[in-house]
Design a protein around this motif. Structure first.
Motif, mmCIF file in Angstrom:
data_model
loop_
_atom_site.group_PDB
_atom_site.id
_atom_site.type_symbol
_atom_site.label_atom_id
_atom_site.label_comp_id
_atom_site.label_asym_id
_atom_site.label_seq_id
_atom_site.Cartn_x
_atom_site.Cartn_y
_atom_site.Cartn_z
ATOM 1 N N LEU A 106 0.864 -1.181 0.000
ATOM 2 C CA LEU A 106 0.000 0.000 0.000
ATOM 3 C C LEU A 106 0.903 1.235 0.000
ATOM 4 O O LEU A 106 1.655 1.466 0.944
ATOM 5 N N LEU A 107 0.810 2.019 -1.082
ATOM 6 C CA LEU A 107 1.674 3.186 -1.236
ATOM 7 C C LEU A 107 0.824 4.453 -1.325
ATOM 8 O O LEU A 107 -0.337 4.421 -1.728
ATOM 9 N N ALA A 108 1.428 5.537 -0.934
ATOM 10 C CA ALA A 108 0.764 6.836 -1.066
ATOM 11 C C ALA A 108 0.740 7.244 -2.532
ATOM 12 O O ALA A 108 1.624 6.866 -3.313
ATOM 13 N N PRO A 109 -0.273 7.991 -2.952
ATOM 14 C CA PRO A 109 -0.315 8.430 -4.355
ATOM 15 C C PRO A 109 0.837 9.364 -4.671
ATOM 16 O O PRO A 109 1.432 9.993 -3.790
ATOM 17 N N ASP A 110 1.164 9.439 -5.951
ATOM 18 C CA ASP A 110 2.242 10.316 -6.388
ATOM 19 C C ASP A 110 1.893 11.769 -6.075
ATOM 20 O O ASP A 110 0.731 12.189 -6.148
ATOM 21 N N TRP A 111 2.921 12.517 -5.730
ATOM 22 C CA TRP A 111 2.710 13.917 -5.393
ATOM 23 C C TRP A 111 2.351 14.707 -6.641
ATOM 24 O O TRP A 111 2.981 14.556 -7.706
ATOM 25 N N VAL A 112 1.348 15.532 -6.523
ATOM 26 C CA VAL A 112 0.871 16.361 -7.637
ATOM 27 C C VAL A 112 0.977 17.816 -7.208
ATOM 28 O O VAL A 112 0.566 18.172 -6.095
ATOM 29 N N ARG A 117 -3.644 20.260 -8.935
ATOM 30 C CA ARG A 117 -4.666 19.614 -8.107
ATOM 31 C C ARG A 117 -5.947 20.431 -8.018
ATOM 32 O O ARG A 117 -7.024 19.883 -7.800
#
Length: 222
Positions: A106-112, A117
């Protein structure tokens, strides 16, 4: 004299393809599972270190062992320990330990970036909120100025009403008879003769006084 022929450009030398050979799995390091587990137990509780997952060669005489991680909130993550040895030695050394994600982690979403955003409707709502706040501030300022002007006009003292109450009271005091005044005189009946007024004989007061004194003079001499 003949012109020399132009030199032809040298053709580029062909590039040699470099074939990178996969590192060979060292047998001694591949069998050092318990040594790698001991290295992981130095940073993690024993109940959070699960079964052995894999042993992958990362270089010459360098192997990485992976263990299942039973850490709450880290589903699919794995503990790792890299081990190595020097040539002609069977002594295994633990180089590094830690926690790494796997393909099922389980990974955090890519930074945008923030500019990407923000959606158009969110930007419109933000502008409307700013406009409403500005109008509210303007109304508050107008109300404050109105209250200040009202207070300023109300602070001017009204002219005092003048009536004859004081004069009436003074007249009443003057009209009362003074009990200490001589008999036959009262405050309201005493009148001062005006200057130049005539006496009962028809002569002015000054002339009547002069005549009286002249009549009395011979009697005194006689």
């Amino acid at each position: 004299m003949t012109n020399p022929e132009p030199e032809t450009a040298a053709a580029p030398a062909p590039r040699r393809r470099v074939y990178q050979r996969a590192p060979k799995l060292d047998a001694v390091l591949a069998e050092a599972i318990e040594r790698a587990r001991q290295g992981v137990l130095e940073i993690a509780p024993a109940d959070q270190v699960g079964r052995h997952v894999s042993a992958v060669a990362e270089g010459e005489r360098l192997v990485v062992h992976r263990f299942e991680a039973r850490v709450p909130g880290y589903g699919g993550w794995q503990w790792f320990a890299s081990v190595a040895r020097v040539p002609r030695s069977k002594h295994v050394t633990v180089c590094e330990v830690g926690l790494l994600p796997s393909g099922q982690s389980l990974l955090a979403p890519d930074w945008v970036p923030w500019s990407e955003r923000v959606r158009p409707e969110e930007a419109a709502e933000a502008r409307e909120a700013e406009a409403a706040e500005a109008s509210t501030d303007a109304d508050a300022d107008a109300e404050a100025s109105t209250e200040a002007s009202t207070e300023g006009s109300a602070g001017i003292p009204a002219p005092m009403a003048q009536d004859g109450s004081d004069e009436t009271s003074d007249a009443a005091v003057v009209s009362e008879e003074d009990p200490e005044a001589p008999e036959g005189r009262s405050g309201d009946s005493t009148e001062m003769p005006e200057h130049g007024s005539e006496s009962a004989a028809g002569q002015p007061d000054g002339e009547a006084g002069a005549a009286g004194s002249a009549d009395e003079a011979p009697e005194a001499n006689g």
